[in-house]
Design a protein around this motif. Sequence first.
Motif, PDB file in Angstrom:
ATOM      1  N   LEU B 160       0.838  -1.203   0.000  1.00  0.00           N
ATOM      2  CA  LEU B 160       0.000   0.000   0.000  1.00  0.00           C
ATOM      3  C   LEU B 160       0.866   1.243   0.000  1.00  0.00           C
ATOM      4  N   THR B 213      -2.460  -7.116  -7.753  1.00  0.00           N
ATOM      5  CA  THR B 213      -2.421  -7.345  -6.313  1.00  0.00           C
ATOM      6  C   THR B 213      -1.852  -8.715  -6.003  1.00  0.00           C
ATOM      7  N   CYS B 242      -6.680 -19.849  -0.355  1.00  0.00           N
ATOM      8  CA  CYS B 242      -7.459 -18.614  -0.418  1.00  0.00           C
ATOM      9  C   CYS B 242      -7.236 -17.912  -1.754  1.00  0.00           C
ATOM     10  N   PHE B 246      -9.978 -17.341  -4.747  1.00  0.00           N
ATOM     11  CA  PHE B 246     -10.296 -16.022  -5.318  1.00  0.00           C
ATOM     12  C   PHE B 246     -10.310 -16.099  -6.844  1.00  0.00           C
TER      13      PHE B 246
ATOM     14  N   VAL C  14      -9.712 -18.032   6.832  1.00  0.00           N
ATOM     15  CA  VAL C  14     -10.690 -16.952   6.990  1.00  0.00           C
ATOM     16  C   VAL C  14      -9.977 -15.610   7.131  1.00  0.00           C
ATOM     17  N   VAL C  15      -8.951 -15.592   7.987  1.00  0.00           N
ATOM     18  CA  VAL C  15      -8.219 -14.333   8.195  1.00  0.00           C
ATOM     19  C   VAL C  15      -7.600 -13.863   6.885  1.00  0.00           C
ATOM     20  N   GLN C  16      -6.993 -14.817   6.170  1.00  0.00           N
ATOM     21  CA  GLN C  16      -6.335 -14.479   4.900  1.00  0.00           C
ATOM     22  C   GLN C  16      -7.353 -13.957   3.897  1.00  0.00           C
ATOM     23  N   THR C  17      -8.540 -14.602   3.851  1.00  0.00           N
ATOM     24  CA  THR C  17      -9.575 -14.147   2.926  1.00  0.00           C
ATOM     25  C   THR C  17      -9.947 -12.696   3.208  1.00  0.00           C
ATOM     26  N   LEU C  19      -8.219 -10.429   4.852  1.00  0.00           N
ATOM     27  CA  LEU C  19      -7.102  -9.523   4.580  1.00  0.00           C
ATOM     28  C   LEU C  19      -6.904  -9.321   3.083  1.00  0.00           C
ATOM     29  N   LEU C  20      -7.019 -10.419   2.320  1.00  0.00           N
ATOM     30  CA  LEU C  20      -6.792 -10.307   0.876  1.00  0.00           C
ATOM     31  C   LEU C  20      -7.878  -9.457   0.235  1.00  0.00           C
ATOM     32  N   LEU C  21      -9.114  -9.672   0.673  1.00  0.00           N
ATOM     33  CA  LEU C  21     -10.207  -8.846   0.145  1.00  0.00           C
ATOM     34  C   LEU C  21      -9.925  -7.376   0.415  1.00  0.00           C
ATOM     35  N   LEU C  23      -7.085  -6.009   1.047  1.00  0.00           N
ATOM     36  CA  LEU C  23      -5.892  -5.570   0.303  1.00  0.00           C
ATOM     37  C   LEU C  23      -6.258  -5.273  -1.149  1.00  0.00           C
ATOM     38  N   ILE C  24      -7.036  -6.195  -1.769  1.00  0.00           N
ATOM     39  CA  ILE C  24      -7.413  -5.974  -3.169  1.00  0.00           C
ATOM     40  C   ILE C  24      -8.200  -4.674  -3.286  1.00  0.00           C
ATOM     41  N   LEU C  26      -8.259  -2.052  -1.249  1.00  0.00           N
ATOM     42  CA  LEU C  26      -7.450  -0.853  -1.004  1.00  0.00           C
ATOM     43  C   LEU C  26      -6.481  -0.591  -2.149  1.00  0.00           C
ATOM     44  N   MET C  27      -5.849  -1.682  -2.619  1.00  0.00           N
ATOM     45  CA  MET C  27      -4.872  -1.499  -3.694  1.00  0.00           C
ATOM     46  C   MET C  27      -5.549  -0.966  -4.952  1.00  0.00           C
TER      47      MET C  27
END
Lengths: 64, 392, 166
Positions: B160, B213, B242, B246, C14-17, C19-21, C23-24, C26-27
Amino acid sequence: MVTYNLIGAGLIVIGAGLGLGQIGGKAMEGIARQPEAAGKIQTAMIIVAALLEGLAFGALFLGK
Amino acid sequence: MMQVSNTIKTLLQLLILCFSLQSFAISDTEPEGAVSGKEQVDAYILHHLKDSHDFHLFSYTSDSGERKHVGFPLPVILWSSNGLATFMSSEFHHDDNGQVVVEKNGSKFVKLHSKIYELDAGASSVNFDEEHHATNAHKVLDFSITKSVVGVLLVGLLMLLAFSSLAKQYGKKKIPTGFGRVLEPLVLYVRDEIARPNIGEKHYRKFTGYLLTVFFFIWVLNLLGLTPFGFNVTGQIAVTACLAIFTLIIYTVSGNKDYWMHILWMPGVPVFVKPILAIIELAGAFIIKPFSLLVRLFANISAGHIVVMSLIAIMFTLKESLGVAGATGLSLVLSFFITLIEVLVAFLQAYIFTALSALFIGMAVAEHDHDHEHDEAGHEVADTEDVRADFI
Amino acid sequence: MEVLLNDFSPGLFVVQTILLLALIFLMVKFAWKPILNSLNEREAGIEEALAAADKARTDMQNLQADNEKMLQEARAEREGMLKEAREIKEKMISDSKEQAKLEGDKMLKQAQAAIESEKKAAVADIKSQVAELSVAIAEKVLKEDLSSNDKQLKLVDTMLSDIKLN
């Protein structure tokens, strides 16, 4: 049971190795024949090799 | 650019502060002490490959013969049978064998091989069967801020910072300066070499954000795994799963009519083959593709870590036959070159994951104006055909 | 497979999902969108500039071609003029040569004619003078020689012998 799995894993590795050899060798031939297309051939080679690798890994893990 | 370097500096200072404030040294009950034997090396490597609940930096044996660990604890967040339980991982006192029992909210927890188990009601300590599996404890949903989560957060933050500063640079002038000059070609590379050729000129814009990303996420995490901090985030099956899911969701949601027709009712083949092909294609689309994505990344990174750590362990395992200097030299030379290869693999795996994601998305959104041949061998053959069609 | 399933941590997933969501999201919002937009803008700008440069170059080429053409024409004109001048010069030279030759010939003829007539006059004069002189000489000779009879007879004899001989 464990031995059979190991034999299967060995077969997978042999098959994947042969396949990877084919991919690499043919790609080299292609590059030698058309050096100007080296970039495209490499990209395609890596992707096809990755598909094969995924298959091999999948089989390895399923067998384990 | 100064801003970014300042932020990085601040981050580093924060990290050092964390170390100095929270570093904790606790005496260990393990009799073995430092890692030396073959079994211990194996155990150490396996332990490293797993996620951990504290940030362990190094261990040493003090003058009094006690084993000291230096690092900092991370918060543990559990959803147990009695509801949410949170505590710091330091409460386990570095125990990984189910010896230390932590009691929170009426539930008793133990840590066993980097996993947290909840003891069944009434039990006060863990019982093991002959294969060293716990008999009176069950797994709990573990939402802890583990080392992997710390890695993900760190990388997310870095990405970021770096890319939003690059984005800000474009506001002032058309050409970036400083570190942005390194980042811009990478962004262009992903867009022009991965997204555009694999998805196609018409649709690639929608998916470029996701691909960028994922590419930088995987690449930086792979590189982070090569640092001595010992992250192994992309070697965690949950993380790669994960990422793969996606991609699966994206190409399933954005698949057009042609894509579904090719999966469910393949044109150009005899009718009795169509249901068989449909089963193969469905398995390919929903199981094989994501599975190969997740397993490839996981296996490559794990294998890389195992090889590097095994080569480092030569220092200990061959000490007797080669001498201290010989074993250390051999280990250094071998691990140096393998690490160089791993740097390449870190990029390659990020590239392959992104390129294959792009390829799968491209296959889902492609407009089939040509009635190309489909082999009975199923999706792998179709894949390579499509790959070739895209590159030729 | 068992090992994989055993290593799989649903909590981390779950945590990674999440965070990745995040992150995607925000990025895309703070990084990729502005970056890609400005990259596209820049590329469009570059394309435009290239097209403009191309156009300028073709214009330049056209201009140059025009110049070249004009230069060619001027050169051809100059060439023509020079050629004409040379022709005129040559003609003038040859004309004057011819005239000079004619004039010379004419003068030569006149001179020749004059010489001829002078010569004739001179010859005629010489002839008359010779005749006069010979007559005078003959007169003197005759006066001298015919003063006696012998001599007259001798002359007649001589003359007669001459005639005979003839």
